[in-house]
Design a protein around this motif. Sequence first.
Motif, mmCIF file in Angstrom:
data_model
loop_
_atom_site.group_PDB
_atom_site.id
_atom_site.type_symbol
_atom_site.label_atom_id
_atom_site.label_comp_id
_atom_site.label_asym_id
_atom_site.label_seq_id
_atom_site.Cartn_x
_atom_site.Cartn_y
_atom_site.Cartn_z
ATOM 1 N N ASP A 158 119.040 106.080 24.890
ATOM 2 C CA ASP A 158 119.208 106.473 23.489
ATOM 3 C C ASP A 158 120.640 106.184 23.064
ATOM 4 O O ASP A 158 121.590 106.600 23.748
ATOM 5 C CB ASP A 158 118.934 107.967 23.313
ATOM 6 N N SER A 187 116.437 102.970 22.329
ATOM 7 C CA SER A 187 116.186 103.617 21.045
ATOM 8 C C SER A 187 117.544 103.822 20.405
ATOM 9 O O SER A 187 118.474 104.308 21.062
ATOM 10 C CB SER A 187 115.499 104.974 21.241
ATOM 11 N N TYR A 189 119.481 105.232 16.851
ATOM 12 C CA TYR A 189 119.300 105.986 15.617
ATOM 13 C C TYR A 189 120.632 106.218 14.915
ATOM 14 O O TYR A 189 121.647 106.458 15.572
ATOM 15 C CB TYR A 189 118.675 107.358 15.912
ATOM 16 N N SER A 190 120.611 106.166 13.584
ATOM 17 C CA SER A 190 121.798 106.569 12.832
ATOM 18 C C SER A 190 121.822 108.093 12.753
ATOM 19 O O SER A 190 120.773 108.751 12.750
ATOM 20 C CB SER A 190 121.777 105.963 11.425
ATOM 21 N N TYR A 220 124.008 98.887 11.654
ATOM 22 C CA TYR A 220 122.587 98.619 11.915
ATOM 23 C C TYR A 220 122.346 97.124 12.038
ATOM 24 O O TYR A 220 121.595 96.666 12.904
ATOM 25 C CB TYR A 220 121.745 99.220 10.796
ATOM 26 N N GLN A 234 112.869 93.886 18.488
ATOM 27 C CA GLN A 234 112.761 95.083 17.648
ATOM 28 C C GLN A 234 111.298 95.244 17.264
ATOM 29 O O GLN A 234 110.764 94.502 16.459
ATOM 30 C CB GLN A 234 113.630 94.947 16.397
ATOM 31 N N SER A 238 113.688 101.697 14.865
ATOM 32 C CA SER A 238 114.783 102.186 15.709
ATOM 33 C C SER A 238 114.606 101.877 17.191
ATOM 34 O O SER A 238 115.348 102.420 18.016
ATOM 35 C CB SER A 238 114.932 103.710 15.527
ATOM 36 N N ASN A 239 113.648 101.006 17.528
ATOM 37 C CA ASN A 239 113.352 100.778 18.950
ATOM 38 C C ASN A 239 113.291 99.300 19.306
ATOM 39 O O ASN A 239 112.721 98.487 18.566
ATOM 40 C CB ASN A 239 112.034 101.460 19.309
ATOM 41 N N ARG A 316 106.569 101.650 10.111
ATOM 42 C CA ARG A 316 107.744 101.708 10.988
ATOM 43 C C ARG A 316 107.716 100.571 12.012
ATOM 44 O O ARG A 316 108.758 100.141 12.499
ATOM 45 C CB ARG A 316 107.813 103.056 11.713
ATOM 46 N N THR A 365 113.751 97.081 6.309
ATOM 47 C CA THR A 365 114.155 97.929 7.435
ATOM 48 C C THR A 365 115.378 98.775 7.096
ATOM 49 O O THR A 365 115.554 99.870 7.633
ATOM 50 C CB THR A 365 114.458 97.098 8.710
#
Length: 379
Positions: A158, A187, A189-190, A220, A234, A238-239, A316, A365
């Motif tokens: 992560d 993974s 994430y912001s 990003y 991608q 987010s993954n 997503r 995205t």
Amino acid sequence: MPESAYFHIPFCVNICHYCDFNKVFLKGQPVNEYLDSMEKEMENTLELSPFSSMKTLFVGGGTPTALNAEQFERFLAMVNRHFSSPDRLEFTVESNPEQTDLRKLEIMRDAGVNRLSIGVQAFQEKLLKELGRTHNQQDVVRTVTDAKRLGLDNLSLDIMFSLPRQTVDMLKETLDIAFSLDVPHFSAYSLQLERKTVFYNRAVKGELLLPEQEEEARMYEVLMEEMDKHGYVQYEISNFAKPGYESMHNLQYWDNNEYYGIGAGAHSYVNGTRKANAGPLKKYMSLIEETGFPYIHEDVLSASEKMEEELFMGLRKMNGISDQRFIKRYGRSMFDVFGSQIDKLLERGLVKVSGDKLALTRNGTFLGNEVFQEFIGVV
């Protein structure tokens, strides 16, 4: 009928400054009694709604690896006792590097865990301290090395970006170190400011210095570019994964499939009904004792709600949503049900149509939440 199950271990040795998941400090908590309640919930849930196949299991938190070795072994044995299936494909456990020693890795391997999701977030000590994390780079390297040595090589890290005082160069440094560890999944994430967190309270007081929106978008963009350059596809907003290493469990959510949710604060989706479990430990355990189930909210989804969820969950995925699959599930084309919304998003260049599939564009995205919002409450 569910083919997946999520299990929540709410205990943490320390509380991260950004986290709003259901969690409590481990010290002084009735851990063994909580595990007793979890097992009762497992038994009662499966008696009410048995499964015929169980493809994916996921243990999250909190911090599952905050349990001591004896408790951890007992818990995984419980999961296997009630949710074993000959066609199981994936069994994931979330872990914090500083609490994942060799013994716990051996316990996981022996229990059939075949995927580890490791909370890293960043590699700069200043950033980790700012986040309230207590591990360091060496802890991550040790955990990854030990896991691989035991044959646990399906590993996910992560990563977080748009952190207080984080720069694009700091994110690049974190990614360079992460890539050197040669794991098949990330993974990323912001940071989201959530109520009842340290960061939210600091932000309200004007004490949290976060990157500007343009800087966050640049981070990003750099993330996507670097992942692509290093061979990670991608497959969701987010993954990122090497081919064949996508998270099968999380794909169950994004495909809008049903799943069991066991533990304090867990959510489930079974027989067309979404249920939320009580979060506080005492309430969760007393409900189990009194009624056999910990539910505090139940929502039977209408056909329109199911279709809406199919869109905002499915979009997503970079692969998007198949209209053929949508028709098979709901008897109508998504282009008929959501025609005006899709046309509007096509005009803005946020989605695209390829064959029978609807998917986000690259611009989409960056503005995913705006896209998803279009499909809520419109049917």
